[in-house]
Write a protein that holds these residues in place. Structure first.
Motif, mmCIF file in Angstrom:
data_model
loop_
_atom_site.group_PDB
_atom_site.id
_atom_site.type_symbol
_atom_site.label_atom_id
_atom_site.label_comp_id
_atom_site.label_asym_id
_atom_site.label_seq_id
_atom_site.Cartn_x
_atom_site.Cartn_y
_atom_site.Cartn_z
ATOM 1 N N ILE A 20 1.422 -0.892 -0.012
ATOM 2 C CA ILE A 20 -0.144 -0.030 0.078
ATOM 3 C C ILE A 20 0.888 1.018 -0.015
ATOM 4 O O ILE A 20 1.528 1.395 1.151
ATOM 5 N N ILE A 21 0.709 1.941 -1.004
ATOM 6 C CA ILE A 21 1.562 3.092 -1.371
ATOM 7 C C ILE A 21 0.402 4.316 -1.062
ATOM 8 O O ILE A 21 -0.687 4.494 -1.587
ATOM 9 N N ASN A 22 0.895 5.223 -0.290
ATOM 10 C CA ASN A 22 0.284 6.439 0.359
ATOM 11 C C ASN A 22 0.543 8.184 -0.167
ATOM 12 O O ASN A 22 1.494 7.996 -0.725
ATOM 13 N N CYS A 23 -0.919 8.491 -0.750
ATOM 14 C CA CYS A 23 0.500 10.166 -1.189
ATOM 15 C C CYS A 23 -1.315 10.633 -0.679
ATOM 16 O O CYS A 23 -2.356 10.782 -0.517
ATOM 17 N N ALA A 24 -0.573 11.829 -0.231
ATOM 18 C CA ALA A 24 -1.102 13.812 0.040
ATOM 19 C C ALA A 24 -1.542 14.709 -0.973
ATOM 20 O O ALA A 24 -0.472 14.695 -1.647
ATOM 21 N N TYR A 25 -2.492 14.682 -1.403
ATOM 22 C CA TYR A 25 -2.195 15.861 -2.470
ATOM 23 C C TYR A 25 -2.920 17.073 -2.216
ATOM 24 O O TYR A 25 -4.144 16.882 -0.795
ATOM 25 N N SER A 26 -3.016 18.131 -3.091
ATOM 26 C CA SER A 26 -3.183 19.707 -2.630
ATOM 27 C C SER A 26 -4.372 20.408 -3.296
ATOM 28 O O SER A 26 -5.057 21.449 -2.724
ATOM 29 N N ASN A 27 -4.613 20.041 -4.305
ATOM 30 C CA ASN A 27 -5.702 20.893 -4.830
ATOM 31 C C ASN A 27 -7.158 19.657 -4.634
ATOM 32 O O ASN A 27 -6.838 18.901 -6.284
ATOM 33 N N SER A 28 -7.812 20.372 -4.217
ATOM 34 C CA SER A 28 -9.357 20.196 -4.437
ATOM 35 C C SER A 28 -10.034 19.725 -5.953
ATOM 36 O O SER A 28 -11.177 18.972 -5.616
ATOM 37 N N ALA A 29 -9.882 20.605 -6.881
ATOM 38 C CA ALA A 29 -10.381 21.129 -7.585
ATOM 39 C C ALA A 29 -9.635 19.678 -9.171
ATOM 40 O O ALA A 29 -9.980 20.359 -10.266
ATOM 41 N N GLY A 59 -7.820 -2.162 -11.364
ATOM 42 C CA GLY A 59 -6.248 -2.223 -12.811
ATOM 43 C C GLY A 59 -6.716 -3.976 -12.165
ATOM 44 O O GLY A 59 -6.691 -5.007 -11.657
ATOM 45 N N GLN A 60 -5.604 -4.401 -12.769
ATOM 46 C CA GLN A 60 -5.231 -5.833 -13.160
ATOM 47 C C GLN A 60 -3.630 -5.640 -11.502
ATOM 48 O O GLN A 60 -2.735 -4.635 -11.777
ATOM 49 N N ARG A 61 -3.988 -5.867 -10.684
ATOM 50 C CA ARG A 61 -3.319 -6.584 -9.032
ATOM 51 C C ARG A 61 -3.168 -5.281 -8.718
ATOM 52 O O ARG A 61 -2.458 -5.310 -7.353
ATOM 53 N N VAL A 62 -3.998 -4.130 -9.796
ATOM 54 C CA VAL A 62 -3.771 -2.534 -8.439
ATOM 55 C C VAL A 62 -5.129 -2.066 -8.077
ATOM 56 O O VAL A 62 -6.155 -2.265 -9.170
ATOM 57 N N THR A 63 -5.104 -1.289 -7.267
ATOM 58 C CA THR A 63 -6.244 -0.998 -6.820
ATOM 59 C C THR A 63 -6.295 0.487 -6.174
ATOM 60 O O THR A 63 -5.273 0.778 -5.456
ATOM 61 N N VAL A 64 -6.764 1.435 -6.869
ATOM 62 C CA VAL A 64 -7.033 3.370 -6.494
ATOM 63 C C VAL A 64 -7.981 3.534 -5.245
ATOM 64 O O VAL A 64 -8.436 3.262 -5.924
ATOM 65 N N GLN A 76 -3.079 0.135 -4.109
ATOM 66 C CA GLN A 76 -2.506 -1.217 -3.599
ATOM 67 C C GLN A 76 -1.956 -2.074 -4.569
ATOM 68 O O GLN A 76 -2.552 -2.238 -5.986
ATOM 69 N N ILE A 77 -0.966 -2.308 -4.037
ATOM 70 C CA ILE A 77 -1.300 -4.046 -4.776
ATOM 71 C C ILE A 77 -0.664 -4.792 -4.884
ATOM 72 O O ILE A 77 -0.025 -5.372 -2.953
ATOM 73 N N ALA A 78 -1.606 -6.046 -5.109
ATOM 74 C CA ALA A 78 -1.920 -7.531 -4.405
ATOM 75 C C ALA A 78 -0.519 -7.670 -5.560
ATOM 76 O O ALA A 78 0.111 -8.486 -6.459
ATOM 77 N N ALA A 79 -0.269 -8.994 -3.852
ATOM 78 C CA ALA A 79 0.886 -10.218 -4.274
ATOM 79 C C ALA A 79 1.654 -9.206 -5.270
ATOM 80 O O ALA A 79 1.969 -9.842 -6.410
ATOM 81 N N THR A 80 2.447 -9.025 -4.883
ATOM 82 C CA THR A 80 3.761 -7.956 -4.705
ATOM 83 C C THR A 80 4.765 -8.663 -5.316
ATOM 84 O O THR A 80 5.153 -9.958 -4.719
ATOM 85 N N GLN A 81 5.230 -8.583 -7.016
ATOM 86 C CA GLN A 81 6.412 -9.473 -7.484
ATOM 87 C C GLN A 81 7.806 -7.965 -7.547
ATOM 88 O O GLN A 81 7.500 -7.266 -7.044
ATOM 89 N N PRO A 82 9.189 -9.139 -7.994
ATOM 90 C CA PRO A 82 10.298 -8.537 -7.358
ATOM 91 C C PRO A 82 10.205 -7.590 -8.478
ATOM 92 O O PRO A 82 11.194 -6.442 -8.427
ATOM 93 N N GLY A 83 9.708 -7.806 -9.803
ATOM 94 C CA GLY A 83 9.200 -6.642 -10.997
ATOM 95 C C GLY A 83 9.023 -5.266 -10.542
ATOM 96 O O GLY A 83 8.422 -4.296 -11.301
ATOM 97 N N ASP A 84 7.865 -5.288 -9.427
ATOM 98 C CA ASP A 84 7.020 -4.050 -9.049
ATOM 99 C C ASP A 84 8.105 -3.197 -8.275
ATOM 100 O O ASP A 84 7.952 -2.005 -8.264
ATOM 101 N N SER A 85 9.220 -2.976 -7.815
ATOM 102 C CA SER A 85 10.173 -2.612 -7.479
ATOM 103 C C SER A 85 10.420 -1.232 -8.291
ATOM 104 O O SER A 85 11.135 -1.709 -9.253
ATOM 105 N N ALA A 86 10.497 0.236 -7.619
ATOM 106 C CA ALA A 86 10.628 0.662 -8.409
ATOM 107 C C ALA A 86 10.268 2.550 -7.564
ATOM 108 O O ALA A 86 9.551 1.922 -6.310
ATOM 109 N N VAL A 87 10.127 3.169 -8.337
ATOM 110 C CA VAL A 87 9.183 4.910 -7.399
ATOM 111 C C VAL A 87 7.579 4.604 -7.946
ATOM 112 O O VAL A 87 8.264 4.796 -9.561
#
Lengths: 112, 112
Positions: A20-29, A59-64, A76-87
């Protein structure tokens, strides 16, 4: 767990676990919110987007998930794989130029 | 299919020298074009965007300028580079109404 490094927050997970990767955003618009994946030395790649009038998209293995009340976005990334390593970056999309404004990013490392 | 070309991939330039990075898009008409800069371990900062030929919007004051001489060509320039201009420069395109930006492979600029 998650920790704040010198610049990017980092997340390490075991292969097969969910991430689970989180993000806070700033623009309500903002019209859309998007998640991108960036591998070392490459440009970001689109993963999934969600329109501002939605709260969940799969989506496929991902949920926002989008929580507009607290201006929070998660990937959210389900069943994380080594290929998911990234920024991973979240981005807000809005403006007359269809601009994309990016968050700080989270570095995900998948442990085999 | 659409493609985006960005060159060069790497560049080492002395302080005070000029800069010209070029980006071209194929397979689409009247795209929105963007230049981003990414410092090491950081997120993407939007520098310029363009909605049409000759139309440039600057997001942050800086030592750089952008031009769009043709519909699918976007150029990032500087008359005199500073050390602080070092970074990873990314060109991207999108079309209005789509919440997806497509990125080039980037140019790693080192000012010495």
């Amino acid at each position: 767990g998650e920790s704040v490094g010198l610049h990017l927050p980092t997340l390490s997970v075991q292969e097969g676990d969910n991430s689970i990767i989180n993000c806070a955003y700033s623009n309500s618009a903002s019209d859309y919110f998007i998640w991108y994946k960036q591998e070392s030395g490459k440009g970001p790649q689109f993963i999934i987007d969600i329109r501002s009038n939605m709260d969940k998209r799969q989506g496929q293995r991902v949920t926002v998930l989008l929580n507009k009340t607290v201006k929070h976005l998660s990937l959210q990334i389900a069943a994380t794989q080594p290929g998911d390593s990234a920024v991973y970056f979240c981005a807000e999309n809005w403006g007359t130029g269809n601009q994309f404004y990016f968050g700080t990013g989270t570095s995900l490392t998948v442990i085999p | 299919s659409q493609t985006i070309h960005q060159w060069p991939a790497t560049l080492v330039q002395p302080v005070g020298s000029p800069l010209s990075l070029e980006c071209t898009v194929e397979g689409t008409s009247n795209p929105n074009l963007y230049w981003y800069r990414q410092a090491a371990g950081r997120g993407l900062q939007l520098l310029f965007y363009s909605v049409g030929i000759g139309q440039i919007s600057s997001e942050v004051p800086q030592n750089l300028s952008a031009s769009r001489p043709q519909d699918r060509q976007f150029i990032l320039s500087s008359k005199k580079l500073l050390l602080s201009d070092s970074g990873f420069y990314l060109c991207a395109w999108s079309v209005l109404g789509r919440a997806e930006a497509f990125f080039g492979q980037g140019t790693r600029l080192t000012v010495v």
